[in-house]
Write a protein that holds these residues in place. Sequence first.
Motif, mmCIF file in Angstrom:
data_model
loop_
_atom_site.group_PDB
_atom_site.id
_atom_site.type_symbol
_atom_site.label_atom_id
_atom_site.label_comp_id
_atom_site.label_asym_id
_atom_site.label_seq_id
_atom_site.Cartn_x
_atom_site.Cartn_y
_atom_site.Cartn_z
ATOM 1 N N ALA A 266 0.856 -1.176 0.000
ATOM 2 C CA ALA A 266 0.000 0.000 0.000
ATOM 3 C C ALA A 266 0.898 1.234 0.000
ATOM 4 O O ALA A 266 1.866 1.311 0.758
ATOM 5 C CB ALA A 266 -0.911 0.007 1.220
ATOM 6 N N SER A 267 0.590 2.199 -0.846
ATOM 7 C CA SER A 267 1.414 3.383 -0.978
ATOM 8 C C SER A 267 1.206 4.336 0.195
ATOM 9 O O SER A 267 0.085 4.773 0.466
ATOM 10 C CB SER A 267 1.075 4.107 -2.287
ATOM 11 O OG SER A 267 1.646 5.392 -2.327
ATOM 12 N N ALA A 268 2.290 4.667 0.886
ATOM 13 C CA ALA A 268 2.193 5.606 2.009
ATOM 14 C C ALA A 268 1.820 6.997 1.528
ATOM 15 O O ALA A 268 1.066 7.717 2.201
ATOM 16 C CB ALA A 268 3.517 5.642 2.774
ATOM 17 N N SER A 269 2.331 7.400 0.382
ATOM 18 C CA SER A 269 1.999 8.733 -0.121
ATOM 19 C C SER A 269 0.518 8.837 -0.464
ATOM 20 O O SER A 269 -0.106 9.890 -0.271
ATOM 21 C CB SER A 269 2.854 9.083 -1.345
ATOM 22 O OG SER A 269 2.597 8.209 -2.423
ATOM 23 N N ALA A 270 -0.087 7.727 -0.941
ATOM 24 C CA ALA A 270 -1.515 7.734 -1.260
ATOM 25 C C ALA A 270 -2.374 7.853 -0.002
ATOM 26 O O ALA A 270 -3.479 8.401 -0.046
ATOM 27 C CB ALA A 270 -1.893 6.469 -2.027
ATOM 28 N N GLY A 271 -1.873 7.344 1.124
ATOM 29 C CA GLY A 271 -2.656 7.368 2.355
ATOM 30 C C GLY A 271 -2.270 8.457 3.332
ATOM 31 O O GLY A 271 -2.933 8.627 4.362
ATOM 32 N N LYS A 272 -1.238 9.221 3.016
ATOM 33 C CA LYS A 272 -0.679 10.170 3.979
ATOM 34 C C LYS A 272 -1.700 11.205 4.439
ATOM 35 O O LYS A 272 -1.794 11.519 5.636
ATOM 36 C CB LYS A 272 0.543 10.859 3.381
ATOM 37 C CG LYS A 272 1.296 11.754 4.371
ATOM 38 C CD LYS A 272 2.606 12.228 3.752
ATOM 39 C CE LYS A 272 3.450 13.009 4.763
ATOM 40 N NZ LYS A 272 2.932 14.356 5.000
ATOM 41 N N GLN A 273 -2.482 11.737 3.534
ATOM 42 C CA GLN A 273 -3.442 12.771 3.914
ATOM 43 C C GLN A 273 -4.494 12.231 4.884
ATOM 44 O O GLN A 273 -4.853 12.892 5.873
ATOM 45 C CB GLN A 273 -4.113 13.317 2.649
ATOM 46 C CG GLN A 273 -4.911 14.582 2.870
ATOM 47 C CD GLN A 273 -5.456 15.143 1.569
ATOM 48 O OE1 GLN A 273 -5.689 14.407 0.611
ATOM 49 N NE2 GLN A 273 -5.677 16.442 1.533
ATOM 50 N N TRP A 274 -4.967 11.023 4.631
ATOM 51 C CA TRP A 274 -5.953 10.414 5.533
ATOM 52 C C TRP A 274 -5.331 10.106 6.892
ATOM 53 O O TRP A 274 -5.951 10.330 7.930
ATOM 54 C CB TRP A 274 -6.521 9.136 4.915
ATOM 55 C CG TRP A 274 -7.387 8.370 5.871
ATOM 56 C CD1 TRP A 274 -8.688 8.642 6.200
ATOM 57 C CD2 TRP A 274 -7.022 7.212 6.640
ATOM 58 N NE1 TRP A 274 -9.149 7.731 7.126
ATOM 59 C CE2 TRP A 274 -8.146 6.844 7.412
ATOM 60 C CE3 TRP A 274 -5.849 6.453 6.730
ATOM 61 C CZ2 TRP A 274 -8.147 5.750 8.276
ATOM 62 C CZ3 TRP A 274 -5.841 5.378 7.603
ATOM 63 C CH2 TRP A 274 -6.979 5.021 8.351
ATOM 64 N N ILE A 275 -4.084 9.605 6.884
ATOM 65 C CA ILE A 275 -3.400 9.306 8.142
ATOM 66 C C ILE A 275 -3.277 10.580 8.977
ATOM 67 O O ILE A 275 -3.586 10.581 10.180
ATOM 68 C CB ILE A 275 -1.997 8.702 7.872
ATOM 69 C CG1 ILE A 275 -2.120 7.362 7.142
ATOM 70 C CG2 ILE A 275 -1.223 8.528 9.179
ATOM 71 C CD1 ILE A 275 -0.805 6.857 6.563
ATOM 72 N N GLU A 276 -2.851 11.670 8.364
ATOM 73 C CA GLU A 276 -2.726 12.943 9.065
ATOM 74 C C GLU A 276 -4.068 13.380 9.659
ATOM 75 O O GLU A 276 -4.142 13.846 10.793
ATOM 76 C CB GLU A 276 -2.203 14.014 8.123
ATOM 77 C CG GLU A 276 -0.742 13.860 7.742
ATOM 78 C CD GLU A 276 -0.298 14.898 6.736
ATOM 79 O OE1 GLU A 276 0.885 15.246 6.751
ATOM 80 O OE2 GLU A 276 -1.132 15.362 5.939
ATOM 81 N N ALA A 277 -5.122 13.251 8.870
ATOM 82 C CA ALA A 277 -6.441 13.684 9.327
ATOM 83 C C ALA A 277 -6.884 12.913 10.572
ATOM 84 O O ALA A 277 -7.412 13.503 11.522
ATOM 85 C CB ALA A 277 -7.465 13.508 8.203
#
Length: 281
Positions: A266-277
């Motif tokens: 799973a791409s961390a860059s693809a999920g980064k915004q959701w993780i931050e939120a």
Amino acid sequence: MLAHLCVVFLYLASGVSSDLSPPGCGINDVGFDYTTLPKVNKRRIVGGEIATPHSFPWMAALENRGVLHCGGSLLRGSSDRWFVLTAAHCVHGTSASDWKVRLGVHDISQTESSSESIDVRTALIHPQYDSSTFEYDIALIELSSAPQLSRPEINIGCVSGDISKVGEVCYVVGWGLTSSGGDTSDVLQIIEKPVLSQAQCRDIFGSNTFYESSMICAGFLEGGKDSCTRDSGGPLMCYRNNRMEIIGIVSWGNGCGEPNSPGVYASASAGKQWIEAYINE
């Protein structure tokens, strides 16, 4: 449900500012030099090498009812909240009460003085996760109490927002199977894997299996080295900016170390915004 919708709103609104790569993340306090890790070593094994104890101090062992099921990476959120980044398929359909997170551990068969076991408060799966395709195979586990970061064996990881670089040699660690159909490893193992291009991954797996928007793949086309069962959720990391940065999460693959079948993450860059939120809500 309301809290979940609020997190999704924040994610879609993209108005969250936080730092998933704070000072001090992605490094170790046991004196291990990441530049000494192998760049290319194509020995025909799946399990890799034994990692230097506690050289990846953000690494978490996720146990379901006392049995190792997955790996993960320790992150810090706002208001002294603590999380473990892992794969959605690890926690999908499970109860938070069944899980415990072990931190500061090298040998999972032992009760090490450096380790601690923490209960899970809750788990949230990425809203775009698809259990049939493994798209956005990303989840966050919130810990019920703070870990003892004063210990040199425990530290937080860095999540990179950068796109993976083709040919970059990165690393996976875990306690998963050391051979397809074999046994898990008691001690933490490490393997190195070159990142492949999205075009290569798509050609290998097909566009209906490999989804470029949320996946990356890495490995040797001739096979031999790979993450395997129970490594899921662990980090795919690259040495950048004098620290280890997480670019992916162990997700799926066809067998373990099979030719022309690199591991998919799973791409961390693809999920980064959701993780931050989520960790800063």
